[in-house]
Design an enzyme around this catalytic site. Structure first.
Site, PDB file in Angstrom:
ATOM      1  N   ASN A 222      40.841  16.003  27.445  1.00 56.67           N
ATOM      2  CA  ASN A 222      40.339  17.000  26.495  1.00 56.67           C
ATOM      3  C   ASN A 222      38.982  17.548  26.904  1.00 56.67           C
ATOM      4  O   ASN A 222      38.257  16.868  27.610  1.00 56.67           O
ATOM      5  CB  ASN A 222      40.210  16.349  25.111  1.00 56.67           C
ATOM      6  CG  ASN A 222      41.493  16.465  24.336  1.00 56.67           C
ATOM      7  OD1 ASN A 222      42.210  17.450  24.466  1.00 56.67           O
ATOM      8  ND2 ASN A 222      41.791  15.457  23.506  1.00 56.67           N
TER       9      ASN A 222
ATOM     10  N   HIS B  22      45.040  22.892  20.618  1.00 56.46           N
ATOM     11  CA  HIS B  22      44.417  22.529  19.333  1.00 56.46           C
ATOM     12  C   HIS B  22      44.157  23.761  18.467  1.00 56.46           C
ATOM     13  O   HIS B  22      43.314  23.753  17.567  1.00 56.46           O
ATOM     14  CB  HIS B  22      43.117  21.703  19.540  1.00 56.46           C
ATOM     15  CG  HIS B  22      43.396  20.313  20.059  1.00 56.46           C
ATOM     16  ND1 HIS B  22      42.429  19.369  20.247  1.00 56.46           N
ATOM     17  CD2 HIS B  22      44.570  19.715  20.413  1.00 56.46           C
ATOM     18  CE1 HIS B  22      42.993  18.241  20.703  1.00 56.46           C
ATOM     19  NE2 HIS B  22      44.281  18.443  20.816  1.00 56.46           N
TER      20      HIS B  22
ATOM     21  N   ARG C  93      31.546  10.369  23.233  1.00 56.63           N
ATOM     22  CA  ARG C  93      32.289  11.002  22.135  1.00 56.63           C
ATOM     23  C   ARG C  93      31.577  10.778  20.799  1.00 56.63           C
ATOM     24  O   ARG C  93      31.493  11.693  19.970  1.00 56.63           O
ATOM     25  CB  ARG C  93      33.720  10.445  22.096  1.00 56.63           C
ATOM     26  CG  ARG C  93      34.531  10.958  20.920  1.00 56.63           C
ATOM     27  CD  ARG C  93      35.965  10.477  21.008  1.00 56.63           C
ATOM     28  NE  ARG C  93      36.746  10.836  19.841  1.00 56.63           N
ATOM     29  CZ  ARG C  93      37.999  10.427  19.632  1.00 56.63           C
ATOM     30  NH1 ARG C  93      38.600   9.658  20.526  1.00 56.63           N
ATOM     31  NH2 ARG C  93      38.661  10.788  18.565  1.00 56.63           N
TER      32      ARG C  93
ATOM     33  N   TYR D 116      44.505  20.636  13.639  1.00 52.67           N
ATOM     34  CA  TYR D 116      43.114  21.011  13.950  1.00 52.67           C
ATOM     35  C   TYR D 116      42.669  22.282  13.241  1.00 52.67           C
ATOM     36  O   TYR D 116      41.471  22.552  13.160  1.00 52.67           O
ATOM     37  CB  TYR D 116      42.926  21.186  15.466  1.00 52.67           C
ATOM     38  CG  TYR D 116      42.911  19.859  16.192  1.00 52.67           C
ATOM     39  CD1 TYR D 116      41.712  19.199  16.428  1.00 52.67           C
ATOM     40  CD2 TYR D 116      44.084  19.254  16.629  1.00 52.67           C
ATOM     41  CE1 TYR D 116      41.683  17.973  17.077  1.00 52.67           C
ATOM     42  CE2 TYR D 116      44.067  18.030  17.274  1.00 52.67           C
ATOM     43  CZ  TYR D 116      42.862  17.395  17.503  1.00 52.67           C
ATOM     44  OH  TYR D 116      42.829  16.181  18.142  1.00 52.67           O
TER      45      TYR D 116
ATOM     46  N   CYS E 127      49.488  18.498  25.675  1.00 53.46           N
ATOM     47  CA  CYS E 127      48.951  17.980  24.430  1.00 53.46           C
ATOM     48  C   CYS E 127      50.109  17.447  23.592  1.00 53.46           C
ATOM     49  O   CYS E 127      51.238  17.923  23.715  1.00 53.46           O
ATOM     50  CB  CYS E 127      48.266  19.107  23.673  1.00 53.46           C
ATOM     51  SG  CYS E 127      47.460  18.526  22.188  1.00 53.46           S
TER      52      CYS E 127
END
Ligand code: G6P
Length: 442
Positions: free
Chosen positions: A150, A202, A96, A256, A172
């Site tokens: 994700n 998102h 990540r 987001y 989510c």
């Protein structure tokens, strides 16, 4: 199913697991879980043991007859499962951090689920989830797959398109987060608030808001225009929206959306963070270290409040409420990721969307919204195209397809820069992307 439920959680060593366990404990009367299997991979063994032992203490403290099993053997765990929840991270937080840092070198947003970072998280994750789907098909064909991993929208899209699993729901915490924050803004209890959610994961909008059935959208928007009232999650900088933009949009954006409607401010802040406190993955690594130290304490038998430093607040509410409503055929409304089936007119029927659904024993039935407002329709369609092309690239390992996915992402400024980012990220994540290197090495 009525004999008692078997739940399997893949990525069970996650620091979020205590939240899930707390959710199951709270709902035990309606959701009689007999077995909870926490599954992880050898690299996650230590975390699995620590969090698994905390889970056992929590269940024991609650005095419930839930057996908690810890295993590295996914196939053993999956046998006859009723629900399989997935919350794994291929390449762990180090991967990540690369998703976040590499794009920044090219002046492009580096984020876990958006832009190049989201693409690469999808490329690493999709082959693994499709393997899990094959195991589910063989070992627990009647189970529901509840995915949190994700990028949840892209993952759900890939499962719908490239596996034989039909009983899949992507989840989510963003919609529930928006609902809770809206209730706080309005100073009413969350049960009185209903929001018409529609869009993608998102990339979801609250198209209308009701309190006790009466629309209060204008009031919510006016409240959101006050400094400090812009809704967000722990992982996204709460930069305020331009009041007149919100009035023009006349819908609630999700946190987001800042990456798309405030790209330069978000980029600037990411650059600052990367030089100061670190990227989000680097911050989370530290938070995780602290959490696991707490989890080790043999006297701890509850979810510690420090878990609230993570962005996934309320995720267990989303998961447990969904499982509860499927199991008990509750027919209540929950926003989840599922096959569109005409709910949003301008998105293909067979694509995954995030939309309010009636949750039945046969799964989510999307509530039709007609279409999205024209101002946001194009962006949502573009992200859907990106997700589809990205999923195809993840499955085929085709270079041209992955460059196409990279370039059509709205956060990537050109094919040339897209290719530079792509090449650097492919190399950086090589070990988790065998599909792109097979041909070269053969
Ligand atoms: C949000 C998102 C989740 C994401 C999480 C990251 O809540 O909805 O999809 O996983 O934030 O939080 P973290 O603490 O890992 O940055």
């Amino acid at each position: 199913m009525k004999k008692g439920i078997k739940i399997v959680t893949i990525g069970g060593g996650s620091s979020y697991t205590p939240e899930l366990v707390e959710g199951f404990i709270k709902r035990y009367d309606e959701l009689p879980i007999r077995e909870l299997w926490l599954v992880d991979i050898p690299a996650g063994q230590e975390k699995l043991n620590i969090v698994g032992n905390l889970a056992k203490r929590m269940v024991e403290k609650a005095g419930l007859p839930i057996e908690v099993h810890l295993t590295l053997n996914r196939r053993e765990a999956l046998k006859n499962a009723d629900f399989v929840t997935t919350q794994f991270r291929v390449g762990l937080l180090d991967a990540r951090a690369k998703d976040e840092r590499i794009p920044l070198k090219y002046n492009v947003i580096g984020q876990e689920t958006n832009g190049p970072g989201g693409l690469f998280k999808g490329l690493r994750t999709i082959p693994v989830i499709l393997d899990i789907c094959k195991d589910i098909e063989e070992l627990c064909p009647n189970a529901w797959l509840v995915n949190f991993t994700n990028p949840a929208g892209m993952v759900t899209e890939a499962v719908l398109r490239y596996s034989n699993i039909k009983k899949v729901v992507g989840l989510c915490n963003v919609p529930v987060g928006i609902k809770m924050q809206t209730a706080t803004l309005l100073d009413v209890s969350p049960e009185r608030v209903h929001i018409d959610f529609a869009g993608l994961n998102h990339m979801v909008f609250g198209l209308n808001v009701y309190v006790d059935g009466v629309s209060v959208l204008d009031e919510v928007i006016e409240k959101m225009t006050n400094p400090g009232n812009a809704m967000t999650m722990k992982n996204i900088k709460a930069i305020d929206w331009e009041p007149d933009f919100l009035r023009g949009l006349h819908a609630i954006p999700c946190p987001y959306h800042r990456y798309y409607y405030k790209t330069s401010e978000m980029l600037e802040d990411e650059m600052r963070a990367a030089n100061e406190e670190g990227t989000r993955a680097e911050v989370v690594k530290q938070v995780e270290k602290e959490l696991f130290e707490l989890y080790k304490d043999p006297n701890l038998a509850i979810k510690p409040p420090q878990l609230e430093k993570r962005g996934g607040a309320y995720y267990s509410d989303a998961a447990c409420n969904l499982i509860n409503s499927i199991y008990n055929d509750k027919r209540d409304i929950q926003p989840v990721n599922t096959r569109n089936n005409g709910a949003i007119a301008s998105i293909p029927d067979d694509s995954a969307v995030e939309v309010n659904c009636i949750i039945t024993k046969d799964g989510p039935k999307p509530v039709s919204v007609g279409d999205l407002p024209v101002a946001v329709r194009g962006l949502v369609q573009q992200i859907k195209s990106f997700e589809r092309v990205a999923a195809e690239a993840a499955v085929t390992g085709d270079y041209n397809t992955v460059l196409l996915a990279m370039t059509i992402n709205p956060l990537v400024p050109s094919d040339k820069i897209g290719k530079q980012i792509l090449d650097e990220m492919l190399e950086a994540h090589k070990e988790y992307l065998p599909q792109f290197f097979k041909a070269v090495e053969a």
